[in-house]
Enzyme design. Structure first.
Site, short mmCIF file in Angstrom:
data_model
loop_
_atom_site.label_atom_id
_atom_site.label_comp_id
_atom_site.label_asym_id
_atom_site.label_seq_id
_atom_site.Cartn_x
_atom_site.Cartn_y
_atom_site.Cartn_z
N ASP A 102 0.87 -1.19 0.00
CA ASP A 102 0.00 0.00 0.00
C ASP A 102 0.90 1.23 0.00
O ASP A 102 2.12 1.14 0.18
CB ASP A 102 -0.91 -0.01 1.25
CG ASP A 102 -1.88 1.17 1.28
OD1 ASP A 102 -2.37 1.59 0.21
OD2 ASP A 102 -2.16 1.70 2.38
N TYR A 159 -1.10 8.75 -2.10
CA TYR A 159 -1.19 8.49 -3.54
C TYR A 159 -2.39 9.21 -4.17
O TYR A 159 -2.37 9.54 -5.34
CB TYR A 159 -1.36 6.99 -3.78
CG TYR A 159 -0.09 6.16 -3.86
CD1 TYR A 159 1.17 6.73 -3.67
CD2 TYR A 159 -0.16 4.80 -4.14
CE1 TYR A 159 2.33 5.95 -3.75
CE2 TYR A 159 0.98 4.02 -4.24
CZ TYR A 159 2.23 4.59 -4.03
OH TYR A 159 3.35 3.81 -4.13
N GLY A 160 -3.44 9.39 -3.38
CA GLY A 160 -4.71 9.84 -3.94
C GLY A 160 -4.69 11.23 -4.55
O GLY A 160 -5.61 11.61 -5.27
N CYS A 190 -4.42 -1.45 -2.14
CA CYS A 190 -4.60 -0.01 -2.33
C CYS A 190 -5.51 0.19 -3.53
O CYS A 190 -5.15 -0.19 -4.65
CB CYS A 190 -3.24 0.64 -2.58
SG CYS A 190 -3.32 2.41 -2.93
N ASN A 191 -6.67 0.77 -3.30
CA ASN A 191 -7.61 1.02 -4.40
C ASN A 191 -7.03 2.03 -5.39
O ASN A 191 -7.20 1.90 -6.60
CB ASN A 191 -8.92 1.58 -3.86
CG ASN A 191 -9.68 0.60 -2.99
OD1 ASN A 191 -10.59 -0.07 -3.44
ND2 ASN A 191 -9.31 0.51 -1.72
N THR A 192 -6.34 3.02 -4.87
CA THR A 192 -5.80 4.09 -5.71
C THR A 192 -4.75 3.52 -6.67
O THR A 192 -4.70 3.89 -7.85
CB THR A 192 -5.19 5.20 -4.83
OG1 THR A 192 -6.16 5.59 -3.86
CG2 THR A 192 -4.79 6.41 -5.64
N CYS A 229 -11.15 2.80 0.11
CA CYS A 229 -9.74 3.09 0.39
C CYS A 229 -9.38 2.22 1.58
O CYS A 229 -10.13 2.17 2.57
CB CYS A 229 -9.56 4.57 0.73
SG CYS A 229 -7.94 4.97 1.41
N HIS A 232 -7.31 2.46 3.85
CA HIS A 232 -7.09 3.15 5.13
C HIS A 232 -8.39 3.24 5.95
O HIS A 232 -8.34 3.31 7.18
CB HIS A 232 -6.59 4.58 4.90
CG HIS A 232 -5.12 4.68 4.61
ND1 HIS A 232 -4.57 4.30 3.42
CD2 HIS A 232 -4.09 5.14 5.37
CE1 HIS A 232 -3.26 4.51 3.45
NE2 HIS A 232 -2.94 5.03 4.63
N1 DGL Z 1 -4.86 3.11 0.90
C1 DGL Z 1 -4.97 3.72 -0.40
C2 DGL Z 1 -6.24 3.23 -1.12
O1 DGL Z 1 -6.79 2.19 -0.83
C3 DGL Z 1 -4.90 5.20 -0.58
C4 DGL Z 1 -4.14 6.09 0.31
C5 DGL Z 1 -3.43 7.22 -0.39
O2 DGL Z 1 -4.06 8.15 -0.90
O3 DGL Z 1 -2.20 7.12 -0.44
O4 DGL Z 1 -6.71 3.88 -2.02
#
Ligand code: DGL
Length: 267
Positions: free
Chosen positions: A9, A41-42, A73-75, A192, A194
């Site tokens: 992630d 990342y988002g 990580c979805n992003t 997400c 998180h």
């Molecule tokens: N945990 C990440 C997700 O599932 C995103 C966190 C980020 O923006 O870095 O999208």
């Protein structure tokens, strides 16, 4: 192939996926890698981010020699899953918003999608909505501020309720719509990784009881489909970060991971 499950992630969000995997496979060997140097990342540019994700995952795969890489990580997944599969030889399991299970659960046919700005806007996400929830109203809420609150929580701090409320206001509007023309939202996709870490606070702040859906169980099932080794290994617990993360040592330990080592990344 023998080897641990490698969970990747941007930050601590993948720990929510590690938790789901442990519930399904208590004996599975797991490694953790996160790109905390580039978190969050988002809010990053897609083209630059895609190359970075491949570089970090390649370095982490080399360090861990896993039987499977879980992009928790979805992003990252909604951007770079195909690229990762083309560039790496290890099987790759992605994490995408749980729109399909949410559509199966929603009674009112109004679903919230709580995710990063990037995930909310991705064509991949729109395709999931078109394929599985075309008869539902979807309220997308970009809640990048919650990523930082989850990082604070795992580092031992208390999430800031005011910051959380500000990020969640558009969602609560849909739970209590001002007009009867729109049905009340009854189900929220935690898009997400998180965000499941903040679930106790989310439930407390919500103005009404809601169904919260994340991708943890689906990922666990998929991992078992792509590797025969889940559940057969000794706990490994190695942990890699791209920037020093001393303040996360206790948090990682809580989720069964060792103190992080620095991962060397090509870019
Ligand atoms: N945990 C990440 C997700 O599932 C995103 C966190 C980020 O923006 O870095 O999208």
């Amino acid at each position: 192939m023998k080897g641990p499950v490698l969970i990747f992630d941007s930050g601590v969000g993948g720990l929510s996926v590690a938790q789901s995997l442990r519930q399904h496979y208590p004996d599975a060997a797991m490694c953790y890698a996160c790109d905390n140097a580039w978190l969050p990342y988002g809010l990053r540019d897609d083209a630059v981010l895609a190359g970075r994700i491949v570089a970090v995952c390649r370095a982490a795969v080399e360090a861990c020699q896993p039987s499977v890489l879980v992009v928790a990580c979805n992003t990252a997944s909604t951007l770079a899953l195909e690229l990762l599969r083309a560039q790496l030889t290890v099987p790759v399991v992605g994490t995408v918003p749980a729109i399909k299970p949410a559509a199966l659960m929603s009674q009112t046919r109004h679903i919230g999608l709580l995710a990063t700005k990037a995930t909310v806007g991705r064509p991949y996400t729109q395709r999931l909505i078109d394929s599985f929830a075309s008869d539902c109203v979807i309220t997308p809420v970009a809640a990048d501020a919650l990523v930082i609150e989850a990082e604070t929580y795992v580092a031992g701090g208390a999430p800031n309720s005011e910051h959380m409320q500000a990020a969640l206001a558009p969602l609560w509007h849909a739970v209590m719509p001002s007009t009867s023309a729109v049905p009340a939202l009854d189900t929220v996709v935690l898009g997400c990784t998180h965000f499941p870490l903040l679930k106790p606070w989310l439930m407390q702040l919500a103005p009404a009881p809601l169904q919260w859906v994340d991708s943890g169980d689906a990922i666990a099932r998929r991992v078992a489909q792509v590797t025969a080794d889940v559940g057969s290994g000794q706990g490994d617990g190695r942990c890699f970060t791209t920037a020093p993360a001393d303040r996360l040592i206790a948090g990682f330990a809580h989720y069964g991971f060792a103190a992080p080592q620095l991962l060397r990344v090509g870019v």
